[in-house]
Design a protein around this motif. Structure first.
Motif, short mmCIF file in Angstrom:
data_model
loop_
_atom_site.label_atom_id
_atom_site.label_comp_id
_atom_site.label_asym_id
_atom_site.label_seq_id
_atom_site.Cartn_x
_atom_site.Cartn_y
_atom_site.Cartn_z
N ARG A 14 -2.73 1.32 15.86
CA ARG A 14 -1.59 0.76 15.13
C ARG A 14 -0.35 0.77 16.02
O ARG A 14 -0.13 1.71 16.77
CB ARG A 14 -1.34 1.55 13.84
CG ARG A 14 -2.56 1.51 12.92
CD ARG A 14 -2.23 1.87 11.49
NE ARG A 14 -3.44 1.86 10.69
CZ ARG A 14 -3.49 1.80 9.37
NH1 ARG A 14 -2.36 1.72 8.68
NH2 ARG A 14 -4.64 1.79 8.73
N GLY A 37 -4.42 -2.38 2.70
CA GLY A 37 -4.37 -0.94 2.54
C GLY A 37 -4.16 -0.52 1.10
O GLY A 37 -4.82 0.39 0.60
N ASP A 89 -6.42 4.44 11.24
CA ASP A 89 -5.56 5.25 10.37
C ASP A 89 -5.44 6.67 10.89
O ASP A 89 -6.37 7.46 10.80
CB ASP A 89 -6.13 5.25 8.95
CG ASP A 89 -5.26 6.00 7.97
OD1 ASP A 89 -4.10 6.28 8.32
OD2 ASP A 89 -5.74 6.33 6.87
N ARG A 93 -7.32 8.77 6.09
CA ARG A 93 -7.42 8.53 4.65
C ARG A 93 -8.84 8.19 4.21
O ARG A 93 -9.23 8.45 3.08
CB ARG A 93 -6.51 7.38 4.24
CG ARG A 93 -5.02 7.65 4.37
CD ARG A 93 -4.25 6.43 3.89
NE ARG A 93 -2.81 6.61 3.97
CZ ARG A 93 -2.07 6.23 5.01
NH1 ARG A 93 -2.64 5.66 6.06
NH2 ARG A 93 -0.77 6.41 5.00
#
Length: 210
Positions: A14, A37, A89, A93
Motif C-alpha cells: 500500500r 474494503g 493489509d 485484518r
C-alpha cells in the motif's frame, strides 16, 4: 486510505512506493480500496447471511463464493483484487487458507475461533476514555457491538485505539496470566491483538494515565 500496488519482487503493498524503493503497478486506487474494503469487512465480520454465505464457527467462508458476491456488488472486483486487499493489509485484518477466507477480528457475528492460538502474554492492555475506565473498574471490560473484547499486546497499540475515541486516553493494564490461570480464554488474533469474551474487573491490575 492508500492505493494498492504490485511490486514484482515483493508482491502487493500500500502506498506509492514499495519498501525496496520501486514504484509498482497500480492495482486498486484509493476509492476502490475503500469500497472493496468496507464491503469485505462487512460480509466477513457482520452480515455473511445477507449475501447467502455460510460461515463456520471459526469465521471461515468459501473464498470463491465471496468472489462471486463481490463481483455482483462491484463489476470490477475479482479474486486477484481481493487477494491484493488481504495481502497488502499491514493490520492483518484477514486470512486466506485452503480455499477459504475470514476476518481475523472485529466480528459482531457469533464465532468461537477455536483454531486460534492462546495468547501467551503475561500482560495485555485496553485503551479507553477516563469515563469508561471508571465503569470498567467496577463491572469489567465487556464487548460493545462486537463478539469479543479486543486487547492490545503493547501500550502503544492500545493508545492508538483509544485515540480514535478520545483525546485523553486511559490505558488499563490486564493481568492476562492470572486471568488465563483462572479459566479466562484469551486468544491471539495477530501480533498486536488478543481477544476475550470479557475481562472481569479483578484482572485490571493498573490504570495508566498518558
Amino acid at each position: 486510505m492508500e492505493e494498492i500496488r504490485f511490486c514484482p519482487e515483493h508482491g502487493f503493498y500500500r502506498g506509492e512506493v514499495c519498501h525496496c524503493g520501486k514504484k509498482g503497478e497500480m492495482i486498486l486506487d484509493k476509492e476502490k480500496v475503500e469500497k472493496l474494503g468496507r464491503f469485505i469487512s462487512g460480509v466477513l465480520r457482520h452480515f455473511p447471511e445477507r449475501f447467502g454465505l455460510e460461515m463456520d464457527e471459526n469465521g471461515w467462508v468459501d473464498f470463491e463464493k465471496l468472489v462471486k458476491v463481490a463481483r455482483r456488488k462491484f463489476k470490477w472486483a475479482n479474486r486477484w483484487l481481493i487477494k491484493a486487499l488481504v495481502y497488502s493489509d499491514s493490520k492483518g485484518r484477514y486470512e486466506i487458507k485452503d480455499g477459504k477466507i475470514r476476518a481475523k477480528y472485529g466480528h459482531s457475528v457469533n464465532v468461537e475461533l477455536n483454531d486460534y492460538p492462546i495468547a501467551e502474554e503475561e500482560v495485555l492492555y485496553y485503551g479507553t476514555s477516563e469515563e469508561e475506565a471508571q465503569r470498567m473498574l467496577e463491572i469489567g471490560i465487556k464487548p460493545v457491538n462486537q463478539t469479543y473484547v479486543h486487547l492490545s499486546t503493547t501500550i502503544e497499540k492500545s493508545e492508538e485505539v483509544a485515540r480514535l475515541r478520545t483525546d485523553d486516553p486511559i490505558i488499563l493494564e490486564i493481568d492476562a496470566k492470572k486471568a488465563r490461570e483462572n479459566g479466562i480464554r484469551i486468544i491471539k488474533a495477530n501480533k498486536y491483538i488478543a481477544l476475550a469474551k470479557e475481562i472481569p474487573p479483578q484482572y485490571i491490575k493498573r490504570v495508566i494515565k498518558l
